[in-house]
Design a protein around this motif. Structure first.
Motif, PDB file in Angstrom:
ATOM      1  N   ASP A 165       0.885  -1.391   0.082  1.00  0.00           N
ATOM      2  CA  ASP A 165       0.038  -0.063   0.198  1.00  0.00           C
ATOM      3  C   ASP A 165       0.778   1.134  -0.101  1.00  0.00           C
ATOM      4  OD1 ASP A 165      -2.382  -1.544  -0.060  1.00  0.00           O
ATOM      5  OD2 ASP A 165      -2.642  -1.263   2.108  1.00  0.00           O
ATOM      6  N   LEU A 166       1.831   1.229   0.571  1.00  0.00           N
ATOM      7  CA  LEU A 166       2.882   2.259   0.869  1.00  0.00           C
ATOM      8  C   LEU A 166       3.679   2.505  -0.773  1.00  0.00           C
ATOM      9  CD1 LEU A 166       4.589   2.332   4.175  1.00  0.00           C
ATOM     10  CD2 LEU A 166       3.192   4.007   3.530  1.00  0.00           C
ATOM     11  N   LYS A 167       3.865   1.429  -1.137  1.00  0.00           N
ATOM     12  CA  LYS A 167       4.540   1.654  -2.587  1.00  0.00           C
ATOM     13  C   LYS A 167       3.520   2.150  -3.403  1.00  0.00           C
ATOM     14  CE  LYS A 167       7.609  -2.455  -2.215  1.00  0.00           C
ATOM     15  NZ  LYS A 167       7.951  -3.814  -2.890  1.00  0.00           N
ATOM     16  N   ALA A 168       2.206   1.745  -3.454  1.00  0.00           N
ATOM     17  CA  ALA A 168       1.309   2.444  -4.547  1.00  0.00           C
ATOM     18  C   ALA A 168       1.070   3.897  -4.138  1.00  0.00           C
ATOM     19  CB  ALA A 168      -0.185   1.685  -4.140  1.00  0.00           C
ATOM     20  N   THR A 169       1.190   4.427  -2.731  1.00  0.00           N
ATOM     21  CA  THR A 169       1.162   5.714  -2.416  1.00  0.00           C
ATOM     22  C   THR A 169       2.150   6.618  -2.904  1.00  0.00           C
ATOM     23  OG1 THR A 169      -0.269   5.236  -0.321  1.00  0.00           O
ATOM     24  CG2 THR A 169       0.628   7.479  -0.667  1.00  0.00           C
ATOM     25  N   VAL A 170       3.484   5.884  -2.788  1.00  0.00           N
ATOM     26  CA  VAL A 170       4.519   6.774  -3.226  1.00  0.00           C
ATOM     27  C   VAL A 170       4.534   6.738  -4.874  1.00  0.00           C
ATOM     28  CG1 VAL A 170       7.190   6.449  -3.511  1.00  0.00           C
ATOM     29  CG2 VAL A 170       5.827   6.059  -1.294  1.00  0.00           C
ATOM     30  N   PRO A 178       1.954  -2.814 -18.045  1.00  0.00           N
ATOM     31  CA  PRO A 178       2.049  -2.478 -16.460  1.00  0.00           C
ATOM     32  C   PRO A 178       0.895  -3.195 -15.758  1.00  0.00           C
ATOM     33  CG  PRO A 178       1.089  -0.588 -17.545  1.00  0.00           C
ATOM     34  CD  PRO A 178       1.435  -1.501 -18.748  1.00  0.00           C
ATOM     35  N   ASN A 179       1.054  -3.341 -14.369  1.00  0.00           N
ATOM     36  CA  ASN A 179       0.420  -4.011 -13.641  1.00  0.00           C
ATOM     37  C   ASN A 179      -0.707  -3.149 -13.260  1.00  0.00           C
ATOM     38  OD1 ASN A 179      -0.269  -5.340 -10.540  1.00  0.00           O
ATOM     39  ND2 ASN A 179       1.044  -6.614 -11.568  1.00  0.00           N
ATOM     40  N   ALA A 180      -0.586  -2.208 -13.418  1.00  0.00           N
ATOM     41  CA  ALA A 180      -2.120  -1.107 -13.366  1.00  0.00           C
ATOM     42  C   ALA A 180      -2.330  -0.829 -14.803  1.00  0.00           C
ATOM     43  CB  ALA A 180      -1.636   0.036 -12.650  1.00  0.00           C
ATOM     44  N   ASP A 210      -5.863  -0.800 -10.573  1.00  0.00           N
ATOM     45  CA  ASP A 210      -4.939   0.487 -10.143  1.00  0.00           C
ATOM     46  C   ASP A 210      -3.759  -0.141  -9.659  1.00  0.00           C
ATOM     47  OD1 ASP A 210      -5.568  -0.220  -7.759  1.00  0.00           O
ATOM     48  OD2 ASP A 210      -6.807   1.504  -7.513  1.00  0.00           O
ATOM     49  N   ALA A 211      -2.827   0.782  -8.974  1.00  0.00           N
ATOM     50  CA  ALA A 211      -1.413   0.364  -8.553  1.00  0.00           C
ATOM     51  C   ALA A 211      -1.707  -0.229  -7.241  1.00  0.00           C
ATOM     52  CB  ALA A 211      -0.806   1.611  -8.433  1.00  0.00           C
ATOM     53  N   ALA A 212      -2.947  -0.129  -6.563  1.00  0.00           N
ATOM     54  CA  ALA A 212      -3.069  -0.534  -5.300  1.00  0.00           C
ATOM     55  C   ALA A 212      -3.823  -1.907  -5.345  1.00  0.00           C
ATOM     56  CB  ALA A 212      -4.052   0.283  -4.427  1.00  0.00           C
ATOM     57  N   GLY A 213      -3.869  -2.645  -6.671  1.00  0.00           N
ATOM     58  CA  GLY A 213      -4.575  -3.820  -6.730  1.00  0.00           C
ATOM     59  C   GLY A 213      -5.910  -3.814  -6.895  1.00  0.00           C
ATOM     60  N   LYS A 214      -6.466  -2.738  -6.800  1.00  0.00           N
ATOM     61  CA  LYS A 214      -8.197  -2.376  -7.070  1.00  0.00           C
ATOM     62  C   LYS A 214      -8.486  -2.835  -8.277  1.00  0.00           C
ATOM     63  CE  LYS A 214      -8.456   0.672  -3.015  1.00  0.00           C
ATOM     64  NZ  LYS A 214      -9.036   1.810  -2.628  1.00  0.00           N
ATOM     65  N   MET A 215      -9.508  -3.756  -8.495  1.00  0.00           N
ATOM     66  CA  MET A 215      -9.905  -4.000 -10.048  1.00  0.00           C
ATOM     67  C   MET A 215     -11.364  -3.776 -10.061  1.00  0.00           C
ATOM     68  SD  MET A 215      -7.565  -7.475 -10.598  1.00  0.00           S
ATOM     69  CE  MET A 215      -7.775  -8.118  -8.840  1.00  0.00           C
ATOM     70  N   ALA A 271     -13.005  -5.854  -6.996  1.00  0.00           N
ATOM     71  CA  ALA A 271     -12.201  -6.796  -6.523  1.00  0.00           C
ATOM     72  C   ALA A 271     -11.011  -6.169  -6.036  1.00  0.00           C
ATOM     73  CB  ALA A 271     -12.004  -8.281  -7.228  1.00  0.00           C
ATOM     74  N   THR A 272     -10.016  -6.795  -5.043  1.00  0.00           N
ATOM     75  CA  THR A 272      -8.662  -6.384  -4.737  1.00  0.00           C
ATOM     76  C   THR A 272      -7.767  -7.320  -4.511  1.00  0.00           C
ATOM     77  OG1 THR A 272      -9.536  -4.221  -3.754  1.00  0.00           O
ATOM     78  CG2 THR A 272      -7.195  -4.964  -3.204  1.00  0.00           C
ATOM     79  N   ASP A 273      -6.687  -7.484  -5.291  1.00  0.00           N
ATOM     80  CA  ASP A 273      -5.403  -8.565  -5.020  1.00  0.00           C
ATOM     81  C   ASP A 273      -4.508  -7.951  -5.336  1.00  0.00           C
ATOM     82  OD1 ASP A 273      -5.155 -11.536  -4.526  1.00  0.00           O
ATOM     83  OD2 ASP A 273      -4.299 -10.948  -6.397  1.00  0.00           O
ATOM     84  N   THR A 274      -3.122  -8.108  -4.709  1.00  0.00           N
ATOM     85  CA  THR A 274      -2.086  -7.858  -4.831  1.00  0.00           C
ATOM     86  C   THR A 274      -0.815  -8.888  -5.170  1.00  0.00           C
ATOM     87  OG1 THR A 274      -1.609  -7.431  -2.687  1.00  0.00           O
ATOM     88  CG2 THR A 274      -2.549  -5.650  -3.669  1.00  0.00           C
ATOM     89  N   SER A 275      -1.278 -10.115  -5.083  1.00  0.00           N
ATOM     90  CA  SER A 275      -0.340 -11.321  -5.196  1.00  0.00           C
ATOM     91  C   SER A 275       0.161 -11.377  -6.533  1.00  0.00           C
ATOM     92  CB  SER A 275      -1.328 -12.654  -4.855  1.00  0.00           C
ATOM     93  OG  SER A 275      -2.281 -12.740  -5.831  1.00  0.00           O
ATOM     94  N   ILE A 276      -0.250 -10.859  -7.717  1.00  0.00           N
ATOM     95  CA  ILE A 276       0.403 -11.012  -8.828  1.00  0.00           C
ATOM     96  C   ILE A 276       1.358  -9.619  -8.958  1.00  0.00           C
ATOM     97  CG2 ILE A 276       0.264 -11.254 -11.292  1.00  0.00           C
ATOM     98  CD1 ILE A 276      -2.064 -12.996 -10.929  1.00  0.00           C
ATOM     99  N   LYS A 277       2.297  -9.785  -9.108  1.00  0.00           N
ATOM    100  CA  LYS A 277       3.312  -8.424  -9.155  1.00  0.00           C
ATOM    101  C   LYS A 277       3.979  -8.323 -10.444  1.00  0.00           C
ATOM    102  CE  LYS A 277       3.963  -8.753  -4.034  1.00  0.00           C
ATOM    103  NZ  LYS A 277       2.534  -7.970  -3.728  1.00  0.00           N
ATOM    104  N   GLY A 278       4.381  -7.170 -10.694  1.00  0.00           N
ATOM    105  CA  GLY A 278       5.291  -6.877 -11.979  1.00  0.00           C
ATOM    106  C   GLY A 278       4.579  -7.068 -13.138  1.00  0.00           C
ATOM    107  N   ASP A 279       5.017  -6.321 -14.270  1.00  0.00           N
ATOM    108  CA  ASP A 279       4.190  -6.253 -15.622  1.00  0.00           C
ATOM    109  C   ASP A 279       3.859  -7.561 -16.089  1.00  0.00           C
ATOM    110  OD1 ASP A 279       5.207  -3.692 -15.478  1.00  0.00           O
ATOM    111  OD2 ASP A 279       6.912  -4.047 -16.788  1.00  0.00           O
ATOM    112  N   MET A 280       2.804  -7.448 -17.084  1.00  0.00           N
ATOM    113  CA  MET A 280       1.996  -8.313 -17.729  1.00  0.00           C
ATOM    114  C   MET A 280       2.750  -8.671 -18.993  1.00  0.00           C
ATOM    115  SD  MET A 280       0.288  -8.517 -15.083  1.00  0.00           S
ATOM    116  CE  MET A 280      -1.009 -10.019 -15.149  1.00  0.00           C
ATOM    117  N   ALA A 281       2.684  -9.777 -19.430  1.00  0.00           N
ATOM    118  CA  ALA A 281       3.456 -10.153 -20.802  1.00  0.00           C
ATOM    119  C   ALA A 281       2.775 -10.168 -21.919  1.00  0.00           C
ATOM    120  CB  ALA A 281       4.118 -11.293 -20.558  1.00  0.00           C
ATOM    121  N   GLY A 282       1.061  -9.930 -21.870  1.00  0.00           N
ATOM    122  CA  GLY A 282       0.376  -9.980 -23.296  1.00  0.00           C
ATOM    123  C   GLY A 282      -1.001 -10.358 -22.601  1.00  0.00           C
TER     124      GLY A 282
END
Length: 304
Positions: A79-84, A177-179, A256-261, A273-284
């Motif tokens: 959550d802090l990372k998303a805020t930053v 990007p993840n968001a 979004d960057a906080a995992g809110k979908m 929904a909200t989930d942050t377990s899949i991190k990093g960029d998506m590939a396609g």
């Protein structure tokens, strides 16, 4: 002792975020209170901007140290990372939120999905239909008793030998990007099998976030996470949705960057929904038809 240490870390990081937010608040208040006159010069924010930049860098260092020493919960740190990231984007754009960027678009108007951009079929049959009411990238699958939760990822390799009569899948490699936001305009002709549309990770496509449409079933619209452990429904519309009216419909999947979908159907929010377990960029992008007749008119991906 560890609980006390965690509490101290939380207070320290929270105080840093509060200080960071304080840098942006005065500017907003001043803008709201300013008279409606044209200014010859704009205020110079060089010193404040540099201070904000330094504070962001310092906060990143503290978060990294907290991660390394496991001094705070991972969810709290995410959550802090998303805020930053949010305030860093504002700082880089001069105080305004960073504009969304178009990453991918295809309306299949060139009649060819194999290039510019390149889509790859890994199961079933896909084609381009440019005429009539139903047009776009089309996939038709004879209805089967296929549980869409069992049609996971790992579909980037050719599945024609085993899946030809059960489902059809197609994907396109593109760094996302993840968001992100994924918008698809589609027509559904048969009230049969479901359709899922998502962004995947990894060379095999076995990890992804996706939105799912299941005609005549509940949840009619769902948000799912797929990993090697299987598919998990994170949120959905617990009622039946039928799009088989001959008209095009729009599905918009945002994260979004906080995992809110969220998923919007024709501009109306129907699932969150909200989930942050899949991190990093998506590939396609990976699309799967498990037993219907779907015409994808256009596909747009934006950064969030």
């Amino acid at each position: 002792m560890k609980t006390s240490q965690n509490h101290k870390v939380r207070l320290l990081l929270a105080a840093s975020v509060a200080s960071l937010m304080a840098f942006t608040a005065p500017a907003v208040l001043a803008e709201d209170a300013a008279p409606t006159t044209t200014q010859t010069y704009k205020p110079w924010a060089g010193a404040a901007g540099q201070q904000m930049k330094s504070m962001i860098a310092e906060l990143k260092t503290k978060i990294a140290a907290a991660e390394q020493s496991q001094a705070a919960s991972p969810d709290f740190l995410e959550d802090l990372k998303a805020t930053v990231s949010k305030y860093e984007a504002m700082q880089n754009s001069g105080g305004a939120a960073a504009p969304a960027t178009k990453i991918f678009f295809d309306d299949f108007s060139d009649g060819d999905f194999t290039s510019n951009p390149t889509w790859k079929v890994s199961a079933g049959t896909w084609a381009i239909d440019q005429g009539g009411t139903n047009k776009g990238l089309v996939s038709k699958v004879r209805p089967q008793k296929v549980n869409l939760n069992n049609v996971l990822g790992a579909l980037l390799s050719n599945q024609q030998g085993t899946a030809q009569n059960q489902f059809a899948s197609i994907y396109t490699p593109v760094k996302i990007p993840n968001a992100f936001s994924l918008k698809v305009t589609l027509t559904s002709k048969d009230k049969q099998g479901g359709l899922n549309l998502g962004a995947y990770q990894g060379a095999s496509g076995s990890t992804l976030y996706r939105m799912v449409y299941q005609p005549g079933a509940a949840p009619g619209i769902a948000i799912q996470k797929v990993t090697a452990q299987g598919a998990t429904t994170l949120g959905g519309l617990n009622s039946v949705v039928n799009l088989e009216d001959g008209k095009p419909h729009t599905l918009l999947f945002t994260r979004d960057a906080a995992g809110k979908m969220a998923v919007k159907l024709d501009d109306k929010e129907v699932a969150t929904a909200t989930d942050t377990s899949i991190k990093g960029d998506m590939a396609g992008l990976l699309f799967i038809n498990s037993g219907g007749a779907y015409y994808l008119r256009d596909v747009t991906v934006m950064s969030n």
